[in-house]
Write a protein that holds these residues in place. Structure first.
Motif, PDB file in Angstrom:
ATOM      1  N   ASP A 135     -46.836 -26.936 -18.961  1.00 21.09           N
ATOM      2  CA  ASP A 135     -46.234 -27.500 -17.753  1.00 21.09           C
ATOM      3  C   ASP A 135     -44.759 -27.749 -18.019  1.00 21.09           C
ATOM      4  O   ASP A 135     -44.375 -28.172 -19.112  1.00 21.09           O
ATOM      5  N   PHE A 136     -43.939 -27.500 -17.003  1.00 20.83           N
ATOM      6  CA  PHE A 136     -42.507 -27.754 -17.109  1.00 20.83           C
ATOM      7  C   PHE A 136     -42.141 -28.945 -16.220  1.00 20.83           C
ATOM      8  O   PHE A 136     -42.447 -28.947 -15.023  1.00 20.83           O
ATOM      9  N   VAL A 137     -41.498 -29.937 -16.803  1.00 22.32           N
ATOM     10  CA  VAL A 137     -41.040 -31.089 -16.036  1.00 22.32           C
ATOM     11  C   VAL A 137     -39.607 -30.818 -15.592  1.00 22.32           C
ATOM     12  O   VAL A 137     -38.719 -30.612 -16.418  1.00 22.32           O
ATOM     13  N   LEU A 138     -39.394 -30.767 -14.268  1.00 24.44           N
ATOM     14  CA  LEU A 138     -38.065 -30.508 -13.717  1.00 24.44           C
ATOM     15  C   LEU A 138     -37.515 -31.799 -13.124  1.00 24.44           C
ATOM     16  O   LEU A 138     -38.185 -32.453 -12.336  1.00 24.44           O
ATOM     17  N   ARG A 139     -36.293 -32.135 -13.504  1.00 25.88           N
ATOM     18  CA  ARG A 139     -35.687 -33.373 -13.028  1.00 25.88           C
ATOM     19  C   ARG A 139     -34.417 -33.086 -12.251  1.00 25.88           C
ATOM     20  O   ARG A 139     -33.631 -32.226 -12.633  1.00 25.88           O
ATOM     21  N   SER A 140     -34.224 -33.796 -11.168  1.00 20.09           N
ATOM     22  CA  SER A 140     -32.935 -33.818 -10.475  1.00 20.09           C
ATOM     23  C   SER A 140     -32.640 -35.272 -10.169  1.00 20.09           C
ATOM     24  O   SER A 140     -33.460 -36.145 -10.458  1.00 20.09           O
ATOM     25  N   SER A 141     -31.479 -35.526  -9.560  1.00 26.58           N
ATOM     26  CA  SER A 141     -31.156 -36.911  -9.214  1.00 26.58           C
ATOM     27  C   SER A 141     -32.134 -37.442  -8.163  1.00 26.58           C
ATOM     28  O   SER A 141     -32.275 -38.635  -7.967  1.00 26.58           O
ATOM     29  N   GLN A 142     -32.850 -36.529  -7.475  1.00 29.50           N
ATOM     30  CA  GLN A 142     -33.818 -36.927  -6.440  1.00 29.50           C
ATOM     31  C   GLN A 142     -35.153 -37.355  -7.022  1.00 29.50           C
ATOM     32  O   GLN A 142     -35.962 -37.957  -6.340  1.00 29.50           O
ATOM     33  N   GLY A 143     -35.429 -36.943  -8.271  1.00 29.69           N
ATOM     34  CA  GLY A 143     -36.716 -37.292  -8.859  1.00 29.69           C
ATOM     35  C   GLY A 143     -37.221 -36.209  -9.790  1.00 29.69           C
ATOM     36  O   GLY A 143     -36.446 -35.399 -10.293  1.00 29.69           O
ATOM     37  N   GLU A 144     -38.545 -36.206  -9.938  1.00 33.27           N
ATOM     38  CA  GLU A 144     -39.149 -35.342 -10.949  1.00 33.27           C
ATOM     39  C   GLU A 144     -40.307 -34.574 -10.339  1.00 33.27           C
ATOM     40  O   GLU A 144     -41.031 -35.099  -9.496  1.00 33.27           O
ATOM     41  N   ARG A 145     -40.495 -33.330 -10.739  1.00 31.97           N
ATOM     42  CA  ARG A 145     -41.717 -32.601 -10.366  1.00 31.97           C
ATOM     43  C   ARG A 145     -42.184 -31.799 -11.569  1.00 31.97           C
ATOM     44  O   ARG A 145     -41.404 -31.467 -12.448  1.00 31.97           O
ATOM     45  N   VAL A 146     -43.484 -31.535 -11.577  1.00 26.80           N
ATOM     46  CA  VAL A 146     -44.076 -30.799 -12.687  1.00 26.80           C
ATOM     47  C   VAL A 146     -44.552 -29.453 -12.153  1.00 26.80           C
ATOM     48  O   VAL A 146     -45.324 -29.396 -11.192  1.00 26.80           O
ATOM     49  N   VAL A 147     -44.049 -28.376 -12.750  1.00 25.79           N
ATOM     50  CA  VAL A 147     -44.418 -27.029 -12.314  1.00 25.79           C
ATOM     51  C   VAL A 147     -45.160 -26.331 -13.453  1.00 25.79           C
ATOM     52  O   VAL A 147     -44.648 -26.260 -14.575  1.00 25.79           O
ATOM     53  N   PRO A 148     -46.385 -25.815 -13.183  1.00 25.74           N
ATOM     54  CA  PRO A 148     -47.079 -25.055 -14.232  1.00 25.74           C
ATOM     55  C   PRO A 148     -46.301 -23.794 -14.582  1.00 25.74           C
ATOM     56  O   PRO A 148     -45.714 -23.157 -13.690  1.00 25.74           O
ATOM     57  N   ALA A 149     -46.302 -23.446 -15.869  1.00 23.06           N
ATOM     58  CA  ALA A 149     -45.596 -22.232 -16.306  1.00 23.06           C
ATOM     59  C   ALA A 149     -46.052 -21.030 -15.497  1.00 23.06           C
ATOM     60  O   ALA A 149     -45.255 -20.151 -15.156  1.00 23.06           O
ATOM     61  N   ASN A 150     -47.367 -21.011 -15.156  1.00 24.16           N
ATOM     62  CA  ASN A 150     -47.901 -19.856 -14.437  1.00 24.16           C
ATOM     63  C   ASN A 150     -47.422 -19.765 -12.989  1.00 24.16           C
ATOM     64  O   ASN A 150     -47.694 -18.788 -12.304  1.00 24.16           O
ATOM     65  N   GLU A 151     -46.676 -20.769 -12.517  1.00 19.21           N
ATOM     66  CA  GLU A 151     -46.091 -20.711 -11.160  1.00 19.21           C
ATOM     67  C   GLU A 151     -44.571 -20.789 -11.216  1.00 19.21           C
ATOM     68  O   GLU A 151     -43.919 -21.078 -10.216  1.00 19.21           O
ATOM     69  N   PHE A 152     -43.983 -20.545 -12.383  1.00 18.41           N
ATOM     70  CA  PHE A 152     -42.553 -20.796 -12.577  1.00 18.41           C
ATOM     71  C   PHE A 152     -41.689 -19.537 -12.445  1.00 18.41           C
ATOM     72  O   PHE A 152     -40.563 -19.602 -11.984  1.00 18.41           O
ATOM     73  N   TYR A 153     -42.237 -18.393 -12.852  1.00 12.72           N
ATOM     74  CA  TYR A 153     -41.413 -17.177 -12.939  1.00 12.72           C
ATOM     75  C   TYR A 153     -41.592 -16.297 -11.705  1.00 12.72           C
ATOM     76  O   TYR A 153     -42.683 -15.821 -11.429  1.00 12.72           O
ATOM     77  N   PHE A 154     -40.504 -16.095 -10.946  1.00  9.60           N
ATOM     78  CA  PHE A 154     -40.563 -15.299  -9.715  1.00  9.60           C
ATOM     79  C   PHE A 154     -40.001 -13.892  -9.913  1.00  9.60           C
ATOM     80  O   PHE A 154     -40.410 -12.950  -9.268  1.00  9.60           O
ATOM     81  N   GLY A 155     -38.995 -13.754 -10.749  1.00  7.92           N
ATOM     82  CA  GLY A 155     -38.359 -12.451 -10.950  1.00  7.92           C
ATOM     83  C   GLY A 155     -37.327 -12.590 -12.052  1.00  7.92           C
ATOM     84  O   GLY A 155     -37.184 -13.668 -12.635  1.00  7.92           O
ATOM     85  N   THR A 156     -36.619 -11.512 -12.343  1.00  5.64           N
ATOM     86  CA  THR A 156     -35.621 -11.547 -13.410  1.00  5.64           C
ATOM     87  C   THR A 156     -34.515 -12.553 -13.053  1.00  5.64           C
ATOM     88  O   THR A 156     -33.905 -12.437 -11.990  1.00  5.64           O
ATOM     89  N   TYR A 157     -34.293 -13.511 -13.914  1.00  7.02           N
ATOM     90  CA  TYR A 157     -33.344 -14.625 -13.699  1.00  7.02           C
ATOM     91  C   TYR A 157     -33.651 -15.423 -12.427  1.00  7.02           C
ATOM     92  O   TYR A 157     -32.765 -16.039 -11.835  1.00  7.02           O
ATOM     93  N   PHE A 158     -34.889 -15.401 -11.994  1.00 10.63           N
ATOM     94  CA  PHE A 158     -35.271 -16.078 -10.751  1.00 10.63           C
ATOM     95  C   PHE A 158     -36.537 -16.891 -11.033  1.00 10.63           C
ATOM     96  O   PHE A 158     -37.609 -16.334 -11.249  1.00 10.63           O
TER      97      PHE A 158
END
Lengths: 290, 161
Positions: A135-158
């Motif tokens: 799982d990848f924990v993504l943080r911004s100033s708005q808060g935090e979300r957890v994205v599974p690695a298997n839903e993270f990669y959309f395309g090259t550099y995307f």
């Protein structure tokens, strides 16, 4: 080659880093180890107006155990991954993979977070993260979300990451004692990307494959999960015919970019061979662990 | 307009303060501002290792480090290897074992080998080849470089007993 001009910021906390990316606008980029981004800047492939260096952010460092997971600070360098006694004991797949990346000097700068978040299908950790179901924990100033690695990669550099987000933590499972693992990578020379590579994680139950993950590096626009190959092996005894069947199924999902490392046919063939070797090694390790 | 920043760091034990454009690479600061031209630029893309320096006790490729990232750092270059008593054991080893021909890669080889022998003071040949895998040499075929590093390892190990 010298990179184009940019404003350089070196925040001392995660909060400061996230505030800086908010005020810097679309042309800002986070700098991790710099061993992908700086070369891209030299080639003018990337020209950020503001570079926000994460090197001094303490929240992004360190490797800790948390129950049945290990939490990895994304700014951990590849050499820190290799040198981690905790990972060696609880998730030895990661140090094994890191030894296949670049060379000793580059591993002192390059980070696991940069490798994971950059979105380059040639990087080694992404396919491994798919196999681990990290799982990848993504943080911004708005808060935090957890994205599974298997839903993270959309395309090259995307990837699923927004421009104002930072990869704040990588969470991987502790591998049980009966889990076999392997990462097999074919490369032309030290420092080169994979022609093809395969990651396998498997657990056995009285000789029967209870669970298997098979993932591929650098044979598509993203790391690939060979789901059909996984399904073909699950619930079966893994013999030579089953290994061959899985390799053929994995080759069917390959769509590598043609380059100096080879054409599509060659790379696909090599991916199949890496799958065979990775299954065999993971199987041996799973049996040894019993 | 390129932004300037002031960077203070120590090179071979000597404190320096430089004002550099943020985009300046460490190798250029060493060579062109501090006139330490022992550190070479080979491939300029973090493959060849000719630009290797020691940064805070770790080997890095100075063509892929920004000078602004070296704020307050301790840097060691090839110029800092020899002591008051003469050549460093590694430099002596490269001379005795013919560890160089054209010499272009040698500064990077020496500085990387210096750190490698701190990490592993008594390496075998395989470990040397793995530890030196980030440095390319187009002349020697590596054979004599391996011997030169073994020479230094033996001399240093003997000296420390």
């Amino acid at each position: 080659m010298i990179p184009p001009s940019f404003a350089y910021r070196a925040p001392a906390s995660l909060k400061e880093a996230l505030a800086l990316i908010d005020e810097s606008g679309d042309d800002a980029k986070f700098l991790a180890g710099g061993h992908s981004l700086l070369p891209m800047m030299k080639f003018r492939v990337s020209e950020p107006a503001v570079l926000i260096d994460l090197g001094g952010v303490p929240e992004l460092q360190g490797i800790r155990e948390a129950g049945d997971r290990i939490h990895i600070g994304p700014m951990s360098t590849e050499n820190e991954i290799i040198g981690s006694a905790l990972l060696q004991q609880k998730c030895p797949l990661l140090p094994e993979v890191a030894r296949w990346i670049a060379d000793p000097q580059v591993r002192n700068r390059g980070t696991i977070g940069g490798d994971v978040a950059h979105g380059d299908p040639a990087n080694d950790h992404p396919a491994v993260m798919l196999a681990l179901e990290a799982d990848f924990v993504l943080r911004s100033s708005q808060g935090e979300r957890v994205v599974p690695a298997n839903e993270f990669y959309f395309g090259t550099y995307f990837t699923a990451m927004e421009a104002n987000e930072v990869l704040a933590e990588i969470r991987v499972p502790v591998l049980g004692p009966g889990t076999g693992y392997a990462y097999k990578k074919l490369k032309r020379k030290t420092g080169d990307f994979a022609i093809a590579a395969a990651c396998v994680l498997l657990t056995l139950d009285r000789g029967i494959c209870k669970r298997i993950a098979i993932t591929l590096t650098n044979v598509g626009p993203t790391p690939l999960r060979a789901s059909a190959a996984e399904q073909a092996l699950t619930g079966k005894a893994i013999d030579d015919a089953a290994v061959e069947n899985a390799a053929q199924l994995a080759m069917q999902i390959c769509d590598p970019a043609e380059d100096l490392r080879g054409d599509k046919e060659y790379k696909t063939h090599m991916a199949g061979e890496m799958v065979r070797r990775a299954i065999r090694q993971a199987l041996e390790r799973a049996k040894e662990a019993k | 307009m390129s932004e300037q920043q002031t960077v203070g760091f120590t090179v071979n034990g000597e404190r320096h303060t430089v004002s550099v454009p943020t985009r300046e690479l460490l190798v250029h600061t060493l060579r062109e501002r501090l006139h330490l031209t022992g550190t070479h630029i080979g491939c300029d893309s973090s493959h060849c290792g000719a630009c290797t320096v020691d940064l805070n006790g770790r080997s890095v490729k100075s063509c892929t480090v920004l000078t602004v990232q070296a704020q307050n750092a301790e840097v060691l270059t090839v110029e800092g290897l020899a002591g008051p008593d003469g050549l460093h054991p590694l430099q002596e080893g490269f001379r005795e074992e013919h560890g160089l021909q054209c010499g272009f890669c040698t500064p990077g080889m020496l500085v990387r080998a210096y750190r490698f022998l701190q990490e592993n003071p008594d390496p075998d040949e395989d470990q040397i080849r793995t530890g030196m895998a980030g440095n390319l040499c187009r002349c020697t075929g590596y054979q004599n470089i391996v011997k030169a590093i073994r020479y230094a390892a033996e001399k240093q190990t003997a000296g420390s007993v």
